[in-house]
Write a protein that holds these residues in place. Structure first.
Motif, PDB file in Angstrom:
ATOM      1  N   VAL A  40       4.263   2.628 -17.545  1.00 55.86           N
ATOM      2  CA  VAL A  40       5.484   2.967 -16.807  1.00 55.86           C
ATOM      3  C   VAL A  40       5.589   2.096 -15.565  1.00 55.86           C
ATOM      4  CG1 VAL A  40       5.568   5.339 -17.685  1.00 55.86           C
ATOM      5  CG2 VAL A  40       4.361   4.848 -15.543  1.00 55.86           C
ATOM      6  N   LYS A  41       6.806   2.004 -15.037  1.00 53.32           N
ATOM      7  CA  LYS A  41       7.053   1.136 -13.874  1.00 53.32           C
ATOM      8  C   LYS A  41       6.174   1.521 -12.688  1.00 53.32           C
ATOM      9  CE  LYS A  41      10.530  -0.297 -10.587  1.00 53.32           C
ATOM     10  NZ  LYS A  41      11.822   0.013  -9.996  1.00 53.32           N
ATOM     11  N   ASP A  42       5.987   2.820 -12.442  1.00 53.66           N
ATOM     12  CA  ASP A  42       5.160   3.246 -11.304  1.00 53.66           C
ATOM     13  C   ASP A  42       3.738   2.700 -11.407  1.00 53.66           C
ATOM     14  OD1 ASP A  42       7.287   4.580 -10.186  1.00 53.66           O
ATOM     15  OD2 ASP A  42       6.611   6.578 -10.792  1.00 53.66           O
ATOM     16  N   SER A  43       3.190   2.695 -12.608  1.00 53.99           N
ATOM     17  CA  SER A  43       1.842   2.155 -12.805  1.00 53.99           C
ATOM     18  C   SER A  43       1.820   0.652 -12.550  1.00 53.99           C
ATOM     19  CB  SER A  43       1.350   2.443 -14.222  1.00 53.99           C
ATOM     20  OG  SER A  43       1.205   3.823 -14.419  1.00 53.99           O
ATOM     21  N   TYR A  44       2.878  -0.029 -12.993  1.00 54.22           N
ATOM     22  CA  TYR A  44       2.966  -1.467 -12.739  1.00 54.22           C
ATOM     23  C   TYR A  44       3.067  -1.741 -11.238  1.00 54.22           C
ATOM     24  CZ  TYR A  44       4.670  -6.121 -12.158  1.00 54.22           C
ATOM     25  OH  TYR A  44       4.798  -7.404 -11.719  1.00 54.22           O
ATOM     26  N   MET A  45       3.857  -0.943 -10.541  1.00 54.23           N
ATOM     27  CA  MET A  45       4.044  -1.151  -9.108  1.00 54.23           C
ATOM     28  C   MET A  45       2.727  -0.965  -8.348  1.00 54.23           C
ATOM     29  SD  MET A  45       7.068  -2.205  -9.081  1.00 54.23           S
ATOM     30  CE  MET A  45       7.195  -2.478  -7.330  1.00 54.23           C
ATOM     31  N   ARG A  46       1.831  -0.144  -8.852  1.00 50.20           N
ATOM     32  CA  ARG A  46       0.514   0.007  -8.227  1.00 50.20           C
ATOM     33  C   ARG A  46      -0.296  -1.280  -8.352  1.00 50.20           C
ATOM     34  NH1 ARG A  46       1.217   5.357  -9.944  1.00 50.20           N
ATOM     35  NH2 ARG A  46       0.112   5.134 -11.912  1.00 50.20           N
ATOM     36  N   ILE A  47      -0.067  -2.028  -9.421  1.00 45.62           N
ATOM     37  CA  ILE A  47      -0.736  -3.334  -9.563  1.00 45.62           C
ATOM     38  C   ILE A  47      -0.171  -4.292  -8.517  1.00 45.62           C
ATOM     39  CG2 ILE A  47      -1.134  -5.319 -11.067  1.00 45.62           C
ATOM     40  CD1 ILE A  47      -0.967  -3.324 -13.457  1.00 45.62           C
ATOM     41  N   SER A  51      -3.007  -1.317  -5.293  1.00 44.73           N
ATOM     42  CA  SER A  51      -3.755  -0.065  -5.477  1.00 44.73           C
ATOM     43  C   SER A  51      -4.580  -0.082  -6.753  1.00 44.73           C
ATOM     44  CB  SER A  51      -2.793   1.126  -5.535  1.00 44.73           C
ATOM     45  OG  SER A  51      -2.108   1.262  -4.323  1.00 44.73           O
ATOM     46  N   THR A  52      -4.118  -0.856  -7.729  1.00 44.26           N
ATOM     47  CA  THR A  52      -4.799  -0.973  -9.017  1.00 44.26           C
ATOM     48  C   THR A  52      -5.001  -2.453  -9.305  1.00 44.26           C
ATOM     49  OG1 THR A  52      -3.669   1.005  -9.828  1.00 44.26           O
ATOM     50  CG2 THR A  52      -4.625  -0.440 -11.487  1.00 44.26           C
ATOM     51  N   GLY A  53      -6.137  -2.794  -9.868  1.00 47.13           N
ATOM     52  CA  GLY A  53      -6.400  -4.183 -10.219  1.00 47.13           C
ATOM     53  C   GLY A  53      -5.693  -4.583 -11.501  1.00 47.13           C
ATOM     54  N   LEU A  54      -5.506  -5.870 -11.673  1.00 47.49           N
ATOM     55  CA  LEU A  54      -4.897  -6.420 -12.875  1.00 47.49           C
ATOM     56  C   LEU A  54      -5.979  -6.573 -13.937  1.00 47.49           C
ATOM     57  CD1 LEU A  54      -2.261  -7.716 -14.064  1.00 47.49           C
ATOM     58  CD2 LEU A  54      -3.219  -9.901 -13.329  1.00 47.49           C
ATOM     59  N   SER A  55      -5.802  -5.921 -15.067  1.00 40.70           N
ATOM     60  CA  SER A  55      -6.807  -5.990 -16.128  1.00 40.70           C
ATOM     61  C   SER A  55      -6.713  -7.317 -16.877  1.00 40.70           C
ATOM     62  CB  SER A  55      -6.611  -4.840 -17.119  1.00 40.70           C
ATOM     63  OG  SER A  55      -5.469  -5.077 -17.938  1.00 40.70           O
ATOM     64  N   GLY A  56      -7.747  -7.633 -17.581  1.00 37.66           N
ATOM     65  CA  GLY A  56      -7.752  -8.833 -18.413  1.00 37.66           C
ATOM     66  C   GLY A  56      -6.675  -8.781 -19.480  1.00 37.66           C
TER      67      GLY A  56
END
Length: 116
Positions: A40-47, A51-56
């Motif tokens: 979801v967009k909210d999870s993307y915005m945390r990247i 707040s959240t790291g970018l996964s491989g």
């Protein structure tokens, strides 16, 4: 709204800033990238906000679907000018490969023509 308890690390913040810069420079919406990631967009915005790291997995999607240069994203390329130069060279390489493939296909087709 609840305040996040996640710790924003310097690297996540830097990558998030560069990701946002890449996205906005290329006219890509946050919703589009979130959909490509399957989140979801909210999870993307945390990247983007660190707040959240970018996964491989997400980095792979950026590289393959959006032609995002990982050197730029992770700090290997510092300036926009260098980023644009790298992007332009990648396009030239892609065009050269495409030209070679098309010539190869044309040669194959010519070789299969029935003589008169």
């Amino acid at each position: 709204m609840k305040k996040s308890t996640r710790k924003r690390t310097d690297i996540n913040v830097k990558v998030g800033r560069r990701l946002k810069h890449f996205r906005t420079k290329n006219g890509i919406s946050a919703e589009e990238i979130a959909a490509a990631f399957g989140i979801v967009k909210d999870s993307y915005m945390r990247i983007e906000n660190g707040s959240t790291g970018l996964s491989g997995e997400y980095a792979y999607i950026l590289a393959t679907k959006y032609n995002c240069d990982m050197n730029y994203l992770f700090g290997g390329v510092v300036t926009d000018e260098e980023f644009l130069k790298v992007s332009e060279l990648s396009k030239e390489d892609d065009n050269q490969r495409l030209s070679e493939i098309l010539h190869y296909i044309a040669d194959l087709v010519k070789g299969r023509e029935v003589p008169d």
